[in-house]
Scaffold this active site. Structure first.
Site, PDB file in Angstrom:
ATOM      1  N   CYS A   9       0.867  -1.179   0.000  1.00  0.00           N
ATOM      2  CA  CYS A   9       0.000   0.000   0.000  1.00  0.00           C
ATOM      3  C   CYS A   9       0.910   1.237   0.000  1.00  0.00           C
ATOM      4  CB  CYS A   9      -0.983  -0.017   1.170  1.00  0.00           C
ATOM      5  SG  CYS A   9      -0.261   0.214   2.801  1.00  0.00           S
ATOM      6  N   ASN A  12       2.582   1.478   4.265  1.00  0.00           N
ATOM      7  CA  ASN A  12       2.815   0.209   4.935  1.00  0.00           C
ATOM      8  C   ASN A  12       2.499   0.260   6.432  1.00  0.00           C
ATOM      9  OD1 ASN A  12       5.580  -2.022   5.580  1.00  0.00           O
ATOM     10  ND2 ASN A  12       3.558  -2.592   4.883  1.00  0.00           N
ATOM     11  N   ARG A  15      -3.303  -0.641   5.273  1.00  0.00           N
ATOM     12  CA  ARG A  15      -3.876  -1.688   4.435  1.00  0.00           C
ATOM     13  C   ARG A  15      -2.961  -2.892   4.218  1.00  0.00           C
ATOM     14  NH1 ARG A  15      -5.552   2.257  -0.362  1.00  0.00           N
ATOM     15  NH2 ARG A  15      -3.727   3.331   0.471  1.00  0.00           N
ATOM     16  N   SER A  16      -1.710  -2.664   3.864  1.00  0.00           N
ATOM     17  CA  SER A  16      -0.846  -3.808   3.561  1.00  0.00           C
ATOM     18  C   SER A  16      -0.515  -4.649   4.790  1.00  0.00           C
ATOM     19  CB  SER A  16       0.410  -3.391   2.798  1.00  0.00           C
ATOM     20  OG  SER A  16       1.163  -2.431   3.492  1.00  0.00           O
ATOM     21  N   ASP A 127      -8.192   3.859   1.314  1.00  0.00           N
ATOM     22  CA  ASP A 127      -7.243   4.150   2.388  1.00  0.00           C
ATOM     23  C   ASP A 127      -8.003   4.649   3.612  1.00  0.00           C
ATOM     24  OD1 ASP A 127      -5.162   4.917   4.025  1.00  0.00           O
ATOM     25  OD2 ASP A 127      -4.189   6.186   2.529  1.00  0.00           O
TER      26      ASP A 127
END
Length: 163
Positions: A9, A12, A15-16, A127
């Site tokens: 993403c 970091n 989302r990731s 996001d």
């Protein structure tokens, strides 16, 4: 030989790492933890060295996922060791494909929600960083929804590989 997946993403921290935690849980449930390596990174280095956003950690904890995370920036050299790079939105997809040293590397980049069944019209995971807790919950739901299809795709790739 392990199958290596990296979720990406922007920074970091939201989302990731959420996708990394959820997918790691799915891989463990499937008994594939010895065959699949999972990590995450950001397209930028703004949060390098930081833990995941507390709201990410909270939503993961509430749903029984664990996370130990330190943010880092994706490096083009990583393409050589990765089998799949999973982008969380189309902006990440484009940025990663631009970073790819070869066309083969660019083809390793996929959008997470393209694995959801049925595939939604909008493949971006929004996001949640600038919003409230419900954005993180929505993000988790999208990640969970896509993780089942992603696991099936990874299983398919593992077929025929030497364990």
């Amino acid at each position: 030989m392990s199958y290596r997946v990296c979720f990406v993403c922007t920074g970091n921290i939201c989302r990731s790492p959420m996708a990394e935690s959820v997918f790691r849980a799915r891989v463990e449930e499937a008994g594939l933890e010895d065959r699949v390596e999972i990590d995450s990174a950001g397209t930028g280095g703004w949060h390098e060295g930081e833990a995941a956003d507390p709201r990410t950690v909270s939503v993961l904890d509430e749903h029984g996922y664990r996370t130990e995370h330190v943010a880092r920036q994706f490096q083009p050299s990583w393409f050589a060791r990765l089998d799949l790079v999973v982008a969380l939105d189309t902006g990440h997809l484009k940025a990663l494909r631009r970073l790819a040293p070869t066309e083969e590397d660019a083809n390793k980049v996929r959008l997470l929600r393209s694995y959801a069944q049925p595939s939604p019209d909008d493949l971006d995971v929004p996001d949640p960083y600038y919003g409230g807790a419900d954005g993180f919950q929505e993000c988790l739901e999208m990640v969970e929804e896509a993780s089942t299809g992603l696991l099936a795709a990874v299983r398919e790739q593992l077929e025929g590989r030497i364990a």
